[in-house]
Design a protein around this motif. Structure first.
Motif, PDB file in Angstrom:
ATOM      1  N   ARG A   1       0.840  -1.184   0.000  1.00 20.88           N
ATOM      2  CA  ARG A   1       0.000   0.000   0.000  1.00 20.88           C
ATOM      3  C   ARG A   1       0.877   1.236   0.000  1.00 20.88           C
ATOM      4  N   ARG A   2       0.697   2.069  -1.048  1.00 19.54           N
ATOM      5  CA  ARG A   2       1.451   3.318  -1.111  1.00 19.54           C
ATOM      6  C   ARG A   2       0.653   4.399  -0.454  1.00 19.54           C
ATOM      7  N   GLN A   3       1.193   4.936   0.604  1.00 22.01           N
ATOM      8  CA  GLN A   3       0.504   5.982   1.344  1.00 22.01           C
ATOM      9  C   GLN A   3       0.996   7.341   0.892  1.00 22.01           C
ATOM     10  N   LEU A   4       0.101   8.304   0.894  1.00 22.09           N
ATOM     11  CA  LEU A   4       0.513   9.674   0.676  1.00 22.09           C
ATOM     12  C   LEU A   4       1.366  10.130   1.859  1.00 22.09           C
TER      13      LEU A   4
ATOM     14  N   ARG B   1      -1.455  14.127   3.207  1.00 23.53           N
ATOM     15  CA  ARG B   1      -2.757  13.561   3.544  1.00 23.53           C
ATOM     16  C   ARG B   1      -3.469  14.433   4.545  1.00 23.53           C
ATOM     17  N   GLN B   2      -2.704  15.001   5.507  1.00 23.67           N
ATOM     18  CA  GLN B   2      -3.354  15.889   6.484  1.00 23.67           C
ATOM     19  C   GLN B   2      -3.911  17.127   5.798  1.00 23.67           C
ATOM     20  N   LEU B   3      -3.136  17.657   4.846  1.00 26.62           N
ATOM     21  CA  LEU B   3      -3.620  18.838   4.123  1.00 26.62           C
ATOM     22  C   LEU B   3      -4.849  18.506   3.307  1.00 26.62           C
TER      23      LEU B   3
ATOM     24  N   PHE C   1      -2.765   3.716  -6.981  1.00 29.03           N
ATOM     25  CA  PHE C   1      -2.127   3.986  -5.696  1.00 29.03           C
ATOM     26  C   PHE C   1      -3.168   4.355  -4.633  1.00 29.03           C
ATOM     27  N   ILE C   2      -4.032   5.310  -4.949  1.00 30.58           N
ATOM     28  CA  ILE C   2      -4.916   5.859  -3.917  1.00 30.58           C
ATOM     29  C   ILE C   2      -6.094   4.956  -3.593  1.00 30.58           C
ATOM     30  N   LYS C   3      -6.370   3.942  -4.413  1.00 30.37           N
ATOM     31  CA  LYS C   3      -7.495   3.049  -4.101  1.00 30.37           C
ATOM     32  C   LYS C   3      -7.253   2.278  -2.809  1.00 30.37           C
TER      33      LYS C   3
ATOM     34  N   PRO D   1      -6.561   4.824   3.127  1.00 22.45           N
ATOM     35  CA  PRO D   1      -7.660   4.819   4.099  1.00 22.45           C
ATOM     36  C   PRO D   1      -8.657   5.953   3.894  1.00 22.45           C
ATOM     37  N   PHE D   2      -8.229   7.023   3.245  1.00 20.96           N
ATOM     38  CA  PHE D   2      -9.140   8.137   3.022  1.00 20.96           C
ATOM     39  C   PHE D   2     -10.345   7.720   2.202  1.00 20.96           C
TER      40      PHE D   2
END
Length: 404
Positions: free
Chosen positions: A14-17, A22-24, A299-301, A304-305
């Motif tokens: 899993r590629r995380q931002l 991600r907070q922004l 990537f973003i699929k 967790p967002f």
């Protein structure tokens, strides 16, 4: 559009931002509702002065609207502009005028409203000059609707978004619902070769434009113009999904996020979840520079967002929504076929023409033979997977690949 990301090994990592990004993004997507304020606080200003101010502001707004019709994207730096009148152009197109009946007639809202189904669903395809030339992609695309089963009526709900002047002219000659869209500083009249800067800009502009359609309250089926429509796809869509997308390769499970999606065909319902998802998708391009929208989606699929949004994502079975990457195996079931896994306009045209001829041959069979037919597609031919092996990673530039 040309897709080649399927040739990269599937990673389960899993590629995380980045945490700060991600907070922004989360902060950006969290709505805030300031306390209401009065436009005119209590004061001793004479009523005549207030009336003068209101009239002055109204005049300025009307002047600005008459000067230019502009749809400003709220999540990007792009400016989406309706083409100005072509009556005074020097390119010989003096008979083509976009605003003979008034600029307001060609606003996006009007075009969408005219084409929408009862539930505010539209079908959207983008078109540039390279794909709009006579006897090329757009002709095959429209022909598939005319000869498909239950698809001719869907032309009434198809909006072709022209990305340049000549594409708009061609659309006006052959279709009822056309919208002219330009992006300042981007020339989109030539063929956008896979993974070149022009290709990446076009893909990301598409994502941001579709976000704007969702924000206007319209559901959409987005389709690349190199997709042939052979049957009405709506009975095959999932009723409970916010976002459903075709695949280069389908695992057999419509909920499996390990499926390899293809951004050239998707059905999206307009709601808060889908709008925020498109904003997140578009913003994520900054975290993955040099990648196109389809790779960034892969990537973003996993992020967790997406789960936090509550977005219901489904992947469409290639048995119904096939392509040259993974052709539909039963012509009694196929709804659409995509010229994916294919590099170059000439190769696409060659295989799409064969595909259409295969479909016509199938339609000519007696009903009993259709039901028992084991007929298979004669494609891919020029669009063989071997021609794409050099594009096995988006980090490779086209120039590097052509030297191999």
């Amino acid at each position: 559009m040309n897709k080649a990301s399927l040739l990269r090994p599937q990673s389960t990592t899993r590629r995380q931002l980045p945490v700060t990004t991600r907070q922004l993004l989360r902060a950006r997507f969290t709505p805030s509702f300031p306390a209401s304020t009065s436009m005119f606080p209590d004061s001793t200003v004479p009523r005549a002065v207030l009336v003068f101010v209101v009239i002055s502001i109204s005049v300025l707004l009307l002047y600005g609207a008459a000067d230019s019709l502009r749809f400003q994207s709220s999540s990007s730096g792009y400016s989406f502009n309706i083409f100005p009148s072509l009556r005074n152009s020097n390119n010989g197109d003096s008979k083509l005028s976009i605003n003979d009946d008034g600029d307001d007639d060609y606003k996006l809202e009007k075009v969408l409203k005219e084409a929408a189904m009862e539930d505010k669903t539209v079908i959207i395809a983008t078109l540039n000059e390279a794909w709009a030339a006579p006897n090329t992609i757009i002709d095959l695309f429209l022909e598939s609707f005319r000869i498909g089963q239950g698809t001719r009526r869907l032309l009434n709900h198809l909006v072709i978004v022209a990305l340049d002047r000549k594409a708009y002219k061609r659309c006006m000659e052959s279709h009822a619902h056309c919208f002219a869209l330009v992006t300042q500083g981007l020339d989109s009249h030539d063929e956008a070769y896979f993974m070149t800067p022009a290709y990446l800009e076009m893909m990301w502009r598409r994502i941001d434009f579709l976000r704007s359609v969702l924000q206007m309250g319209y559901n959409f089926v987005f389709t690349d113009a190199d997709i042939m429509w052979f049957r009405d796809p709506f009975p095959r869509f999932y009723l409970d999904a916010d976002f459903q997308i075709a695949c280069d390769h389908f695992s057999g499970n419509s909920s499996d996020i390990q499926n390899r999606p293809n951004g050239g065909f998707n059905y999206v319902k307009s709601n808060n979840r889908s709008i925020e998802f498109y904003k997140f998708w578009y913003s994520s391009r900054e975290s993955y520079p040099g990648y196109h929208d389809q790779d960034v989606l892969n990537f973003i699929k996993f992020d967790p967002f997406i789960e936090d949004l509550g977005l219901k994502m489904r992947f469409l079975d290639t048995a119904f929504f096939g392509g040259l990457c993974e052709p539909s195996k039963d012509l009694n079931l196929v709804c659409t076929m995509h010229a994916n896994c294919c590099y170059g306009l000439d190769s696409k045209l060659h295989d799409l023409r064969i595909m259409l001829q295969d479909w016509k041959t199938f339609l000519s069979l007696p009903p009993a033979l259709k039901r028992s037919s084991s007929m298979l597609w004669r494609v891919p031919q020029n669009c063989s997977l071997n021609s794409l092996r050099r594009y096995d990673s988006p980090e490779k530039s086209v120039q590097q690949s052509l030297q191999q």
